[in-house]
Design an enzyme around this catalytic site. Structure first.
Site, PDB file in Angstrom:
ATOM      1  CB  ALA A  77      -0.807  -0.029   1.334  1.00  0.00           C
ATOM      2  N   GLY A 122       1.057  -5.066   1.346  1.00  0.00           N
ATOM      3  CA  GLY A 122      -0.155  -5.336   0.380  1.00  0.00           C
ATOM      4  C   GLY A 122       0.419  -6.055  -0.660  1.00  0.00           C
ATOM      5  CD  GLU A 125      -1.452  -7.939   3.523  1.00  0.00           C
ATOM      6  OE1 GLU A 125      -1.177  -6.634   3.053  1.00  0.00           O
ATOM      7  OE2 GLU A 125      -2.315  -7.933   4.490  1.00  0.00           O
ATOM      8  CD  GLU A 145       2.152  -5.317   6.094  1.00  0.00           C
ATOM      9  OE1 GLU A 145       2.934  -6.195   6.405  1.00  0.00           O
ATOM     10  OE2 GLU A 145       1.245  -5.839   5.063  1.00  0.00           O
TER      11      GLU A 145
END
Ligand code: CAA
Length: 271
Positions: A77, A122, A125, A145
């Protein structure tokens, strides 16, 4: 090669992804190499749009998701957009990633994440919501993260745990450590590590292999494997029985059996 998605009569040029289709394979390339292909709202919107095209196009048998440039599949992200993020904005960000991951997971066609470099946060993910992962030997991945004081928010605590088990998932999430492609393959995160200099060729081979298989059989198998993970064994096996009967009613099964008997390669039509 077709580079535009067509919905109704409108042709759409994408800004943050490249969308190409050839030989039954649709390739979506994340195209923000200057930010290591970090996901933004605009990137996600364009991918969802492209997936609608893929869903409607019966010539597309397989999807490949990859990143532009040599360095990254995706660094996750967009961290810069997180400055001053409120809890409600974070919730929206999490929902956006969830929607994207489910779009890949629920797509009725196989999706290959082609990890050409970093797959972090992300990025990993999203890759884990795809069906298969092919990595270049130099790719590195991690749920990083924690290093910015955060946790995975796009399903990482759950999909990673289902892939590699609680102990290893905790190790990766708690340390935020990056691992190389070979270690990820040993853990079960990566299906295929491409030898140096053969990444694109390897991805293409895997994609064309899947494109040559019976589409309805792949669609039903994907749904059964995904849905079965959420329910008890007896119910999952009962679901498989029904799926098996549906696949048995396809023309492709007749073609597969004839081809076997006639000692030739089957040509599947998705019917
Ligand atoms: N968001 C926004 N921009 C990013 C980014 C990200 N996730 N990752 C890298 N970039 C940008 C950098 O800021 C830099 O831009 P500028 O030149 O404008 O400063 C550019 O991409 C190149 O990156 P680096 O200079 O940092 O490249 P490097 O080779 O030195 O390091 C890296 C590479 C180790 C991958 C490093 O960029 C990095 O650690 N990135 C962050 C990875 C990360 O923690 N991702 C998780 C994000 S949070 C998340 O995804 C939450 C979730 O679960 C959804």
């Amino acid at each position: 090669m077709d580079t535009k998605a067509v919905r109704g009569k409108a042709a759409v040029d994408f800004k943050y992804i490249i969308f190409e289709k050839s030989e039954g394979v649709a390739t979506i390339t994340l195209n923000r190499p200057e930010a290591l292909n970090a996901f933004t709202k605009e990137v996600v919107e364009e991918i969802i749009y492209a997936l609608e095209d893929v869903r409607a196009d019966e010539n597309v048998r397989v999807v490949v998701l990859t990143g532009a440039g040599e360095k990254a599949f995706s660094a996750g992200a967009d961290i810069k957009a997180m400055a001053g993020m409120t809890a409600l904005k974070a919730r929206e960000l999490s929902l956006m990633g969830e929607k994207l991951c489910l779009a890949f997971e629920n797509l009725e066609k196989p999706v290959i994440a082609a990890l050409n470099g970093y797959a972090l946060g992300g990025g990993l993910e999203v890759a884990m919501s795809c069906d298969l992962r092919v990595a270049s030997e130099s790719a590195r991945m991690g749920q990083t993260e924690i290093n910015i004081g955060l946790i995975p928010g796009w399903g990482g605590t759950q999909r990673l745990t289902r892939l590699i088990g609680r102990e290893k998932a905790k190790e990766l999430v708690f340390t935020g450590r990056m691992i190389d492609a070979n270690t990820a393959e040993q853990l079960g995160i990566i299906n295929v590590v491409a030898p140096a200099g053969k990444f694109k060729e390897t991805v293409r081979q895997v994609a064309l292999e899947l494109a040559s298989k019976a589409p309805v059989a792949i669609r039903v198998a994907k749904a059964l494997i995904n849905k079965g993970a959420d329910i008890g064994l007896n119910s999952a096996v009962a679901l498989e029985r029904e799926g098996f009967s549906v696949v048995a009613s396809t023309e492709d099964l007749k073609e597969g059996v004839s081809a076997f008997t006639e000692k030739r390669k089957p040509v599947f039509k998705g019917k």
